[in-house]
Design a protein around this motif. Structure first.
Motif, short mmCIF file in Angstrom:
data_model
loop_
_atom_site.label_atom_id
_atom_site.label_comp_id
_atom_site.label_asym_id
_atom_site.label_seq_id
_atom_site.Cartn_x
_atom_site.Cartn_y
_atom_site.Cartn_z
N PRO A 50 0.86 -1.25 0.19
CA PRO A 50 -0.18 0.04 0.05
C PRO A 50 0.93 1.42 0.00
CG PRO A 50 0.18 -1.04 1.94
CD PRO A 50 0.79 -1.95 1.36
N PRO A 51 0.31 2.29 -0.55
CA PRO A 51 1.24 3.49 -0.58
C PRO A 51 1.41 3.97 0.87
CG PRO A 51 -1.13 3.91 -0.87
CD PRO A 51 -0.99 2.66 -0.94
N VAL A 52 2.62 4.83 1.10
CA VAL A 52 2.93 5.23 2.30
C VAL A 52 2.25 6.49 2.64
CG1 VAL A 52 4.96 6.34 3.77
CG2 VAL A 52 5.29 4.38 2.07
N ARG A 53 1.63 6.39 3.98
CA ARG A 53 0.94 7.57 4.34
C ARG A 53 1.64 8.44 5.01
NH1 ARG A 53 -4.01 4.74 7.16
NH2 ARG A 53 -4.25 2.77 5.73
N PRO A 54 1.89 9.68 4.85
CA PRO A 54 2.53 10.59 5.75
C PRO A 54 2.53 10.45 7.30
CG PRO A 54 1.39 12.03 4.04
CD PRO A 54 0.87 10.57 4.10
N SER A 55 3.31 10.74 8.16
CA SER A 55 3.01 10.48 9.44
C SER A 55 2.43 11.75 9.90
CB SER A 55 4.45 10.52 10.15
OG SER A 55 5.06 9.27 9.84
#
Length: 55
Positions: A50-55
């Motif tokens: 899955p795409p990386v979600r910003p923290s």
């Protein structure tokens, strides 16, 4: 990869780089085994992350 997890590192880009190194090494291993056993080439399984979600 084990040390990365043990250290509790939270760096998605670094994890993806480790995962890609692992995949490349695994693919190279299976290609060498296939050559050694004279097997026909096949496709390596690659899961889509899955795409990386910003923290």
């Amino acid at each position: 990869m084990e040390q990365f997890l043990r250290d509790g590192t939270r760096d998605p880009a670094a994890w993806r780089a480790l995962l890609e190194r692992h995949r490349n090494g695994r693919d190279g291993y299976y290609a060498a085994v296939g050559d050694d056993l004279a097997l026909s080439p096949g496709l390596a399984v690659r899961w889509q992350l899955p795409p990386v979600r910003p923290s």
